[in-house]
Motif scaffolding. Structure first.
Motif, PDB file in Angstrom:
ATOM      1  N   GLY A  36       0.840  -1.185   0.000  1.00 38.14           N
ATOM      2  CA  GLY A  36       0.000   0.000   0.000  1.00 38.14           C
ATOM      3  C   GLY A  36       0.872   1.230   0.000  1.00 38.14           C
ATOM      4  N   SER A  37       0.305   2.316  -0.481  1.00 38.46           N
ATOM      5  CA  SER A  37       1.093   3.549  -0.546  1.00 38.46           C
ATOM      6  C   SER A  37       0.953   4.317   0.759  1.00 38.46           C
ATOM      7  N   LEU A  38       1.878   5.200   0.968  1.00 37.22           N
ATOM      8  CA  LEU A  38       1.831   6.049   2.166  1.00 37.22           C
ATOM      9  C   LEU A  38       0.742   7.094   2.013  1.00 37.22           C
ATOM     10  N   PRO A  39       0.117   7.468   3.110  1.00 38.97           N
ATOM     11  CA  PRO A  39      -0.851   8.570   3.027  1.00 38.97           C
ATOM     12  C   PRO A  39      -0.159   9.870   2.636  1.00 38.97           C
ATOM     13  N   LEU A  40      -0.895  10.738   1.996  1.00 35.36           N
ATOM     14  CA  LEU A  40      -0.315  11.984   1.499  1.00 35.36           C
ATOM     15  C   LEU A  40       0.143  12.912   2.614  1.00 35.36           C
ATOM     16  N   ASP A  41      -0.488  12.850   3.782  1.00 31.40           N
ATOM     17  CA  ASP A  41      -0.056  13.742   4.859  1.00 31.40           C
ATOM     18  C   ASP A  41       1.358  13.399   5.341  1.00 31.40           C
ATOM     19  N   ILE A  42       1.729  12.120   5.294  1.00 31.99           N
ATOM     20  CA  ILE A  42       3.097  11.736   5.666  1.00 31.99           C
ATOM     21  C   ILE A  42       4.083  12.212   4.604  1.00 31.99           C
ATOM     22  N   VAL A  43       3.707  12.093   3.345  1.00 33.07           N
ATOM     23  CA  VAL A  43       4.577  12.561   2.260  1.00 33.07           C
ATOM     24  C   VAL A  43       4.756  14.073   2.338  1.00 33.07           C
ATOM     25  N   TYR A  44       3.660  14.793   2.561  1.00 34.68           N
ATOM     26  CA  TYR A  44       3.745  16.257   2.680  1.00 34.68           C
ATOM     27  C   TYR A  44       4.577  16.674   3.890  1.00 34.68           C
ATOM     28  N   GLU A  45       4.433  15.946   4.983  1.00 33.20           N
ATOM     29  CA  GLU A  45       5.214  16.269   6.182  1.00 33.20           C
ATOM     30  C   GLU A  45       6.706  16.042   5.931  1.00 33.20           C
ATOM     31  N   SER A  46       7.061  14.993   5.199  1.00 30.99           N
ATOM     32  CA  SER A  46       8.469  14.732   4.876  1.00 30.99           C
ATOM     33  C   SER A  46       9.039  15.813   3.967  1.00 30.99           C
ATOM     34  N   ILE A  47       8.257  16.244   2.989  1.00 26.28           N
ATOM     35  CA  ILE A  47       8.714  17.302   2.075  1.00 26.28           C
ATOM     36  C   ILE A  47       8.867  18.622   2.829  1.00 26.28           C
ATOM     37  N   LEU A  48       7.920  18.903   3.738  1.00 28.46           N
ATOM     38  CA  LEU A  48       8.029  20.117   4.555  1.00 28.46           C
ATOM     39  C   LEU A  48       9.271  20.068   5.440  1.00 28.46           C
ATOM     40  N   ALA A  49       9.573  18.889   6.004  1.00 30.15           N
ATOM     41  CA  ALA A  49      10.780  18.743   6.830  1.00 30.15           C
ATOM     42  C   ALA A  49      12.034  18.970   5.994  1.00 30.15           C
ATOM     43  N   LEU A  50      12.027  18.484   4.754  1.00 30.37           N
ATOM     44  CA  LEU A  50      13.174  18.700   3.877  1.00 30.37           C
ATOM     45  C   LEU A  50      13.371  20.185   3.574  1.00 30.37           C
ATOM     46  N   ILE A  51      12.288  20.868   3.275  1.00 32.39           N
ATOM     47  CA  ILE A  51      12.382  22.302   2.966  1.00 32.39           C
ATOM     48  C   ILE A  51      12.827  23.096   4.190  1.00 32.39           C
ATOM     49  N   LEU A  52      12.270  22.756   5.357  1.00 26.74           N
ATOM     50  CA  LEU A  52      12.692  23.441   6.589  1.00 26.74           C
ATOM     51  C   LEU A  52      14.160  23.157   6.903  1.00 26.74           C
ATOM     52  N   GLY A  53      14.606  21.942   6.650  1.00 27.26           N
ATOM     53  CA  GLY A  53      16.009  21.607   6.894  1.00 27.26           C
ATOM     54  C   GLY A  53      16.946  22.363   5.975  1.00 27.26           C
ATOM     55  N   LEU A  54      16.581  22.473   4.708  1.00 27.18           N
ATOM     56  CA  LEU A  54      17.413  23.239   3.769  1.00 27.18           C
ATOM     57  C   LEU A  54      17.460  24.715   4.142  1.00 27.18           C
ATOM     58  N   LEU A  55      16.306  25.251   4.494  1.00 31.29           N
ATOM     59  CA  LEU A  55      16.260  26.657   4.916  1.00 31.29           C
ATOM     60  C   LEU A  55      17.077  26.885   6.185  1.00 31.29           C
TER      61      LEU A  55
END
Length: 106
Positions: A36-55
């Motif tokens: 099964g695929s991951l829910p979108l909220d987990i994917v969005y949270e990971s992408i947000l963490a990546l953007i916050l980490g880069l910033l």
């Protein structure tokens, strides 16, 4: 200050996304559906963490240093940079390089 805050938030968000992924996969395993695929909220949270980490890493970095020759010479003298020998003598070492092994026994 704000860079460290972004890095802390990124770390917490990434840890929460990892824990949510573990819980989701354990739920799928308990239901007997291992695929099964991951829910979108987990994917969005990971992408947000990546953007916050880069910033956060960008804002927390020290200022860049000037790497021109002029800025380097402000810290050094020409005598320290050009300290090579003016003239090298090879004649004084020649007697050791070209001597026969029997010369030492005399």
């Amino acid at each position: 200050m704000i860079g460290k805050l972004f890095l802390t938030l990124a770390t917490l968000a990434l840890l929460h996304a990892a824990y949510s992924t573990y819980e989701h996969l354990s739920l799928l395993k308990a239901l007997g559906k291992p695929e099964g695929s991951l829910p979108l909220d987990i994917v969005y949270e990971s992408i947000l963490a990546l953007i916050l980490g880069l910033l956060g890493a960008s804002l927390n970095a020290p200022p860049l240093k000037d790497i021109t020759w002029a800025s380097e010479m402000k810290k050094r003298t020409i005598d320290g940079m050009d300290s090579r020998l003016g003239f090298a003598h090879y004649k004084s070492r020649g007697k050791f390089l070209f001597a026969s092994p029997h010369d030492d026994e005399i």
